[in-house]
Scaffold this active site. Structure first.
Site, short mmCIF file in Angstrom:
data_model
loop_
_atom_site.label_atom_id
_atom_site.label_comp_id
_atom_site.label_asym_id
_atom_site.label_seq_id
_atom_site.Cartn_x
_atom_site.Cartn_y
_atom_site.Cartn_z
CB THR A 232 -0.86 0.01 1.28
OG1 THR A 232 -1.56 -1.22 1.35
CG2 THR A 232 -1.83 1.17 1.28
CD GLU A 233 -1.29 5.29 -0.41
OE1 GLU A 233 -0.68 5.85 -1.33
OE2 GLU A 233 -2.52 5.35 -0.27
CG MET A 234 4.76 2.77 -4.19
SD MET A 234 5.28 1.32 -5.12
CE MET A 234 4.24 1.51 -6.58
CD1 TRP B 128 2.71 6.51 -2.85
CD2 TRP B 128 2.95 5.83 -4.98
NE1 TRP B 128 1.47 6.17 -3.31
CE2 TRP B 128 1.59 5.75 -4.63
CE3 TRP B 128 3.34 5.47 -6.26
CZ2 TRP B 128 0.61 5.30 -5.53
CZ3 TRP B 128 2.36 5.03 -7.15
CH2 TRP B 128 1.02 4.95 -6.78
CE LYS C 278 -4.91 8.04 -2.43
NZ LYS C 278 -4.46 7.26 -1.31
#
Lengths: 439, 427
Positions: free
Chosen positions: A145-147, A299, A366
């Site tokens: 998740t989210e790198m 990220w 988002k």
């Protein structure tokens, strides 16, 4: 000759409805079905469907030379099934071409890797099963998740059987090193790491249509020229993008779809560089060095850290409280509660509580359903308060039943009074119980 | 640069936010190297003068044979007195002032050749008369003094400012601390509205204390947007609340409303929200501190909702009692229907009390560590109260950062902005 690795992230959270404190204890529908349906259908129409159609067209045209990869969260897949089955179908068609790699991730797009190794592993396994069921391939490469990545998380991922993982080419971890090579974990060299080239990736995601940008307009020609002009020793260009880059961050009118089409054609016709999936990159290249990452990276933002999700006291409080339920939930193994718990763990809920944006007024990447981080926190905590009550009731009820079987006689008597409504519930509750006894 | 400033009150003789705001701004402007001549209707002699030149309007001689004045007097003579006009004053203050006025001040005859007008400097029954007389003084001061720019605070002084501009030809800045719509809702006093509108039309720049006020100025008064500039108020540093650790006499948490109990402050929304919270959580007490024309109605409503044992009225509080009230409070709510700026939440935050404020307040534009709700949204208000009482991370965060946030809302920045406005007008 470089490998170009195209990776697209697809995720949609189950957003919460406005849930007031006076709903606690008697209303248990937490999710905003209307908004979730609307937003899913909107993004499907603007982004997922046209982008999938384009990619399919390119694969049919260029054959095996065009390779791409996706990671789709379990909660996004569930929403495809609920609200946009045609999107799922189009991904399945892509899967059939054999040119697409599907990656593993956490089922709920959660940050469980930072809190609970058990829950993290459970979710990754669940996601892997879902991928196999829907796309007929077992994921071989992992992306969190989210790198989010750290040495410890790398170890967990390795223990799960993965030998390659995606993360951010964060400057503070790389130092002078280039992201355009294959790396491995310094503490576990058997785990290979593909690092995102954030410069080129963000050129597409965020700057593509920015007219004030000195490189605007960005053509496929120019972009490929940058890649060709890189140090010839560099081996891989990792373009890891949120899939909504196509059609949502960058509207169709900006020419982003035409860019993708032209870029693909030029790379293949030029025949200098080749497209590869993450698994192919990991198999074909040798890691040049180990990467020490004692603290988690992501990220997000300039800092590439966790502060967008866990940067303030509200986020930490909510995060702690939702994971506090783990033991109790796992003790009673109630499928529907587990499912809701997964959805409540989704990272977006914590992102909405971020106060990072106060000072710089940065635009949210988002769609944010809340006016303020406080609204997000209050709403989440109201929901969680109700959820805690339900978990306690369900699990304590089970405990007492397990400990004092002689009391079931009494329970039956009281149940008889309300049988017409409760009979259904009683059956579903009975099933897992007998399973537990079987063990 | 020298500024001729018209105000209605100046510390220590103030009845509310207007005088405080004028004082804070004036001090900041002087720090930025400006000379200020501050004209008030009545100088008592004990104002803080440091380097402000305070001109007592009562000391200015006016030659009423002057044609110009005759013309003005004839133009203004139709103005009627309306004793309900009070810019910021609370009701106690208002009654006190009118009482004094009734005892002491008599209407002057305009028949003498030369006369010093005596001003009460308050907000009494002869308010309109004083406003127009103050305008005459404005013209006379403008004739006698040297200055580069004129700055008038609130409608009471707009006529004086406009007259000064007419005499001197210098640029005029008018400062909207509150509009007639904030004071009276939809039932505006036409005379006041007209004076406000004419003053803003005569001005070269209109300063609004918030974007909320700026929007009202543009939409309701038809002032061209390009000449309306928002300058948020600052906050004067205050001595810390001595009563922070005041021991509560009750076990329950306390949620407080503190302000005038009038339509503008939205007290009825607070009551409805309290009712929602109490239905769920009996371990809370609500306090409504202040007085005003809606007080009897509010008491009746609380009684009708059957929560009078948990909902308390204190009447008007001042001085130490305000600090004590904040010292006991766990949550402060300001549900104002329309609040040009609003400094009471800042006082609460300085006392470590988390605040819920309406989006219809100017102060909402400058605060991050506050929960903002629409004044009419009692569900959201109740939800925010409940959250501050039950989810500890939230009040802890507000306590940790709120005080610093308030301390950073400085008059210095406001002064800098106003100075920039002056400089642009000099070009």
């Amino acid at each position: 000759m470089k490998s170009i690795c195209l990776f697209f992230e697809i995720h949609q959270p189950f957003r919460l409805r406005t849930y007031r404190f006076f709903d606690i204890g008697h209303k248990h529908d937490y999710f905003d079905d209307y908004a979730n349906r609307f937003l899913m259908q909107q993004v499907a129409e603007k982004s997922y469907l046209p982008a999938n159609a384009l990619l399919l067209e390119m694969i049919r045209k260029h054959g095996k030379k065009f390779r791409i990869s996706f990671s789709i969260s379990g909660v996004a897949l569930e929403q495809f099934e609920l609200y946009a089955p045609e999107v799922l179908k189009s991904f399945q068609e892509l899967a059939k071409t054999g040119c697409v790699e599907f990656l593993a991730e956490t089922y709920g797009n959660t940050l469980a890797s930072l809190k609970s190794p058990d829950e993290f592993k459970r979710q990754v396994k669940k996601h892997s099963e879902k991928m196999e069921e829907l796309f007929g391939q077992k994921p071989k490469t992992f992306r969190n998740t989210e790198m989010v990545y750290s040495d410890d998380i790398g170890n967990l991922v390795y223990e799960l059987g993965y030998r390659a993982m995606l993360t951010e080419g964060a400057k503070h971890v790389l130092g002078w090193k280039s992201p355009n090579f294959l790396y491995c974990s310094a503490v576990n060299p058997k785990l290979k790491l593909l690092l995102r080239n954030f410069q080129l990736s963000d050129d597409l995601s965020f700057r593509f249509s920015e007219q004030k940008w000195s490189e605007w307009p960005l053509t496929a020609d120019k972009f490929l020229g940058w890649i060709n002009n890189m140090n010839p020793n560099e081996e891989v260009v990792n373009l890891f993008l949120n899939y909504e880059t196509f059609g949502e961050y960058q509207w169709a009118e900006t020419g982003i779809f035409d860019f993708l089409k032209a870029f693909t054609r030029m790379v293949i016709e030029e025949n200098k560089n080749s497209f590869k999936t993450p698994a192919e990159v990991a198999a074909s290249l040798q890691p040049v060095s180990g990467l020490n990452t004692p603290y988690p990276i992501s990220w997000a933002d300039e800092e590439r850290d966790l502060t967008a999700w866990l940067g303030n006291e509200l986020q930490q409080e909510a995060f702690d409280k939702v994971y506090k339920l783990e033991q109790m939930l796992k003790g009673c193994n109630e499928a529907s509660l587990m499912k809701e718990w997964e959805r409540l763990q989704t990272s977006d809920h914590f992102f909405f509580m971020s106060t990072k944006w106060f000072s710089d007024g940065m635009v949210f990447r988002k769609i944010n359903p809340y006016n303020s981080p406080y609204d997000a926190f209050i709403n989440y905590m109201n929901v969680l308060s109700d959820f805690v009550i339900r978990v306690e009731q369900a699990c304590q009820g089970r405990d007492s039943a397990a400990i004092k079987p002689e009391e079931t006689q009494k329970a039956k008597k009281t149940a008889a009074k309300t049988r017409p409504e409760k009979s259904v519930k009683a059956v579903t509750k009975a099933a897992p119980k007998s399973k537990a006894q079987g063990k | 640069m020298k500024v001729l400033m018209f105000g209605w009150e100046f510390p220590p003789h103030i009845s509310g936010g207007l005088g405080t705001a004028c004082y804070g701004l004036t001090k900041a402007l002087m720090k930025h190297g400006l000379d200020i001549i501050f004209v008030v209707p009545k100088a008592y002699g004990d104002e803080e003068k440091e380097s402000i030149r305070l001109v007592n309007a009562s000391d200015v001689l006016i030659d009423i044979r002057d044609e110009h004045f005759r013309e003005m007097i004839s133009k203004l003579s139709y103005l009627e007195i309306d004793s309900t006009l009070i810019p910021y004053a609370d009701d106690e203050e208002y009654f006190r002032i009118t009482e004094q006025l009734e005892k002491g001040v008599k209407a002057e005859q305009l028949s003498l050749k030369t006369q010093k007008y005596s001003f009460s400097g308050g907000y009494g029954k002869n308010l309109m008369e004083e406003v127009k007389r103050y305008a005459l003084v404005g013209a006379e001061v403008a004739r006698q003094q040297e200055f580069d720019i004129i700055h008038a605070h609130d409608w009471l002084t707009y006529m004086a400012g406009a007259e000064a501009k007419r005499i001197s030809g210098k640029p005029l800045v008018v400062h909207m601390h509150a509009t007639e719509f904030d004071r009276s809702g939809e039932h505006v006093n036409q005379l006041v509205y007209d004076i406000e509108k004419a003053g803003m039309e005569a001005a070269d720049v209109v300063v609004a204390v918030s974007n909320l006020t700026r929007n009202i100025v543009i939409k309701r008064y038809g002032i061209p947007p390009e000449k309306v500039i928002t300058v948020h108020n600052g906050v004067e540093p205050a001595s810390p609340n001595k009563y922070l650790d005041t021991e509560k006499k009750v076990r329950e948490k306390i949620v407080t409303f503190l302000g005038r109990i009038t339509f503008q402050k939205g007290p009825e929304y607070f009551i409805e929200a309290a009712h929602k919270v109490l239905q769920r959580d009996p371990n809370v007490r609500f306090v409504m501190a202040g007085s005003g024309d809606l007080l009897p109605k509010m008491i009746r409503r609380v009684a009708k909702l059957g929560m009078a044992t948990k909902f308390h009225f204190t009447g008007f509080l001042k001085g130490d009692d305000v600090d004590k009230m904040f010292g006991m409070s766990d949550v402060y709510v300001m549900p104002s229907v329309s609040e040009p700026f609003g400094i009471s939440p800042l006082e609460a935050m300085r006392s470590n009390v988390p605040v819920i404020i309406s989006k219809q307040s100017g102060v909402a534009e400058v605060l991050d560590y506050a929960i903002k709700i629409d004044f009419w949204d009692i569900d959201a208000m109740a939800d925010a109260i409940y959250a501050l009482l039950h989810f500890n991370a939230l009040p802890e965060m507000f306590k940790k950062y709120g005080k610093t946030e308030v301390e950073n809302i400085k008059w210095d920045q406001a002064g800098k902005k106003v100075k920039d406005i002056y400089q642009d007008l000099q070009k």
